[in-house]
Motif scaffolding. Structure first.
Motif, PDB file in Angstrom:
ATOM      1  N   ALA A 107       0.828  -1.205   0.000  1.00 42.73           N
ATOM      2  CA  ALA A 107       0.000   0.000   0.000  1.00 42.73           C
ATOM      3  C   ALA A 107       0.865   1.259   0.000  1.00 42.73           C
ATOM      4  O   ALA A 107       0.564   2.236  -0.701  1.00 42.73           O
ATOM      5  N   HIS A 108       1.928   1.257   0.784  1.00 40.79           N
ATOM      6  CA  HIS A 108       2.801   2.428   0.816  1.00 40.79           C
ATOM      7  C   HIS A 108       3.387   2.705  -0.568  1.00 40.79           C
ATOM      8  O   HIS A 108       3.455   3.852  -1.024  1.00 40.79           O
ATOM      9  N   SER A 109       3.796   1.648  -1.258  1.00 41.97           N
ATOM     10  CA  SER A 109       4.381   1.844  -2.591  1.00 41.97           C
ATOM     11  C   SER A 109       3.346   2.408  -3.561  1.00 41.97           C
ATOM     12  O   SER A 109       3.665   3.280  -4.376  1.00 41.97           O
ATOM     13  N   TYR A 110       2.106   1.945  -3.472  1.00 37.01           N
ATOM     14  CA  TYR A 110       1.051   2.457  -4.358  1.00 37.01           C
ATOM     15  C   TYR A 110       0.728   3.915  -4.031  1.00 37.01           C
ATOM     16  O   TYR A 110       0.494   4.725  -4.930  1.00 37.01           O
ATOM     17  N   ALA A 111       0.702   4.236  -2.767  1.00 36.83           N
ATOM     18  CA  ALA A 111       0.443   5.623  -2.371  1.00 36.83           C
ATOM     19  C   ALA A 111       1.547   6.542  -2.903  1.00 36.83           C
ATOM     20  O   ALA A 111       1.283   7.640  -3.408  1.00 36.83           O
ATOM     21  N   HIS A 112       2.780   6.076  -2.810  1.00 37.23           N
ATOM     22  CA  HIS A 112       3.915   6.884  -3.271  1.00 37.23           C
ATOM     23  C   HIS A 112       3.949   7.012  -4.794  1.00 37.23           C
ATOM     24  O   HIS A 112       4.104   8.104  -5.340  1.00 37.23           O
TER      25      HIS A 112
ATOM     26  N   LEU B 282      -2.095   7.798  -4.538  1.00 45.14           N
ATOM     27  CA  LEU B 282      -3.380   7.250  -4.083  1.00 45.14           C
ATOM     28  C   LEU B 282      -3.443   7.325  -2.553  1.00 45.14           C
ATOM     29  O   LEU B 282      -2.649   6.683  -1.870  1.00 45.14           O
ATOM     30  N   PRO B 283      -4.391   8.104  -1.994  1.00 44.76           N
ATOM     31  CA  PRO B 283      -4.469   8.196  -0.529  1.00 44.76           C
ATOM     32  C   PRO B 283      -4.910   6.858   0.086  1.00 44.76           C
ATOM     33  O   PRO B 283      -5.964   6.327  -0.278  1.00 44.76           O
ATOM     34  N   ILE B 284      -4.082   6.336   0.990  1.00 49.32           N
ATOM     35  CA  ILE B 284      -4.366   5.033   1.604  1.00 49.32           C
ATOM     36  C   ILE B 284      -4.195   5.117   3.117  1.00 49.32           C
ATOM     37  O   ILE B 284      -3.184   5.624   3.619  1.00 49.32           O
ATOM     38  N   THR B 285      -5.199   4.609   3.830  1.00 47.27           N
ATOM     39  CA  THR B 285      -5.106   4.448   5.286  1.00 47.27           C
ATOM     40  C   THR B 285      -5.200   2.971   5.613  1.00 47.27           C
ATOM     41  O   THR B 285      -6.138   2.293   5.192  1.00 47.27           O
ATOM     42  N   MET B 286      -4.223   2.466   6.342  1.00 44.22           N
ATOM     43  CA  MET B 286      -4.252   1.094   6.868  1.00 44.22           C
ATOM     44  C   MET B 286      -4.663   1.178   8.331  1.00 44.22           C
ATOM     45  O   MET B 286      -4.113   1.989   9.086  1.00 44.22           O
ATOM     46  N   PHE B 287      -5.644   0.360   8.740  1.00 40.95           N
ATOM     47  CA  PHE B 287      -5.989   0.366  10.160  1.00 40.95           C
ATOM     48  C   PHE B 287      -5.690  -0.994  10.759  1.00 40.95           C
ATOM     49  O   PHE B 287      -5.968  -2.036  10.178  1.00 40.95           O
TER      50      PHE B 287
ATOM     51  N   ALA C  67       4.526   9.947   0.904  1.00 44.05           N
ATOM     52  CA  ALA C  67       3.308   9.401   0.295  1.00 44.05           C
ATOM     53  C   ALA C  67       2.082   9.790   1.115  1.00 44.05           C
ATOM     54  O   ALA C  67       2.179   9.994   2.335  1.00 44.05           O
ATOM     55  N   PRO C  68       0.898   9.870   0.466  1.00 42.61           N
ATOM     56  CA  PRO C  68      -0.357  10.084   1.207  1.00 42.61           C
ATOM     57  C   PRO C  68      -0.803   8.772   1.849  1.00 42.61           C
ATOM     58  O   PRO C  68      -1.770   8.137   1.414  1.00 42.61           O
ATOM     59  N   TYR C  69      -0.095   8.360   2.881  1.00 39.21           N
ATOM     60  CA  TYR C  69      -0.247   7.020   3.466  1.00 39.21           C
ATOM     61  C   TYR C  69      -0.099   7.108   4.973  1.00 39.21           C
ATOM     62  O   TYR C  69       0.796   7.791   5.481  1.00 39.21           O
ATOM     63  N   ARG C  70      -0.994   6.396   5.670  1.00 38.71           N
ATOM     64  CA  ARG C  70      -0.934   6.419   7.138  1.00 38.71           C
ATOM     65  C   ARG C  70      -1.412   5.091   7.703  1.00 38.71           C
ATOM     66  O   ARG C  70      -2.283   4.433   7.131  1.00 38.71           O
ATOM     67  N   VAL C  71      -0.868   4.692   8.843  1.00 36.39           N
ATOM     68  CA  VAL C  71      -1.300   3.507   9.597  1.00 36.39           C
ATOM     69  C   VAL C  71      -1.938   3.989  10.893  1.00 36.39           C
ATOM     70  O   VAL C  71      -1.384   4.861  11.572  1.00 36.39           O
TER      71      VAL C  71
END
Length: 338
Positions: free
Chosen positions: A166-171, A175-180, A257-261
């Motif tokens: 997911a981080h690679s795709y966001a970067h 693509l904004p991605i949130t992993m919970f 990246a627009p990525y957060r856990v």
């Protein structure tokens, strides 16, 4: 005002069912995608879907995540604004018996979901991870900013792989991605392979319950309705890549990246034996206790730092485990007429 459209994978499942119900109640249009596999009682899954289908704003497709053509066709037809990816081969213990199912569903299936999200340029992709990714970490409570490289089961490893993918795709694609990361979810309409379900069933039928590590276990039990409320609020907390690459030390946002856990847990470490006593109180019977050694791949404790969730949404789960157990036992008695 147009209805926001959310595609949820795993809507016949425990968490997906509750999340879909919440989003429908809030006026979203929801499409569910679920394989309805026989990992556990298919009747229970169909009952959940049947309830959701009573709402005209809900529609569903039955299919496996690994079926790229089918999933793509559905995504193209529905044109979601948001995708929430919950479907997975779940269960730490089953991953010891059938690891390939986890690679197929959790790695290949998740790749197909990310590809669809990238192609459709959706507003936000949210995907389920697990507290199991913390693995052998011993510093508690678990915080999203901790390094998590010591997974102990193939289930946890596939979920950590999802986070990296997911981080690679966001970067790469913006693509904004949130992993919970979930922490020991329980509640009504739950999964029969989860401890609470198995314990209640055994106690009511007078069968013994298996208690691993002789009960010296701690879990951050999170009530399912609290969990899905947290997911719902995170839908609107879209991660944005910082322009200067600077991230506050308390935030898990990626600098590139627009990525957060984000952890979603009750922030409360409960001893397993206390949990069992609360079940005994709710059921009105004592358990026949079969004390067992620690199971391979299991961890002695989980405990969430949920302060990031609260910072982002103003919300934190807080249902007391005794109250949550009482609700589940009441549901179980009605569902099985016992």
């Amino acid at each position: 005002m147009t209805q926001r459209k959310v595609l949820i994978t795993g809507t016949a499942g425990f968490i997906g069912f509750h999340l879909a119900r919440l989003l429908l109640a809030e006026g979203f249009r929801v499409h569910g995608y679920d394989g309805i596999t026989d990992y556990y009682d298919v009747t229970l899954k169909r009952r959940r879907h049947g309830m959701l289908l009573q709402d005209s704003a809900f529609s569903a497709t039955e299919g496996m995540l690994e079926d790229e053509v089918k999933f793509d066709r559905l995504a193209d037809e529905f044109q979601p604004d948001v995708i929430i990816h919950l479907a997975a081969q779940a269960g730490v213990r089953y991953s010891l018996e059938n690891p390939r199912a986890y690679i197929d569903a959790n790695v290949i299936g998740t790749f197909n979901v990310m590809e669809a999200a990238r192609r459709l340029e959706i507003d936000h992709l949210l995907m389920a991870s697990t507290s199991s990714v913390y693995g052998a970490n011993s510093e508690m409570p678990f915080a999203e900013t901790q390094k998590a490289d010591t997974q102990l089961t193939i289930y946890a490893a596939t979920k950590k792989a999802n986070e990296s993918m997911a981080h690679s795709y966001a970067h790469l694609w913006g693509l904004p991605i949130t992993m919970f990361r979930f922490f020991t979810v329980y509640g009504t309409w739950g999964r029969p392979d989860l401890a609470l379900y198995k314990f209640v069933s055994a106690m009511l039928e007078g069968r013994p319950i298996d208690i691993y590590n002789h009960g010296d276990m701690y879990r951050d039990f999170t009530y399912v309705e609290d969990l899905v409320r947290g997911i719902r609020l995170l839908v609107d907390a879209v991660p944005v890549q910082p322009e200067d690459g600077v991230v506050p030390e308390w935030d898990s946002l990626s600098p590139v990246a627009p990525y957060r856990v984000v952890n979603i847990g009750n922030s409360d470490k409960i001893k397993l034996l206390d949990f069992i006593e609360a079940i005994e109180d709710a059921v009105g019977k004592k358990a026949i206790r079969n004390l067992m050694p620690m199971q391979m791949g299991d961890v002695p404790a989980t405990w969430a730092d949920a302060s990031l969730l609260q910072s982002l949404t103003g919300y934190r789960p807080q249902t007391d485990f005794r109250e949550g157990i009482a609700r589940f036992v009441d549901w179980y008695r009605k569902y099985y007429n016992v």
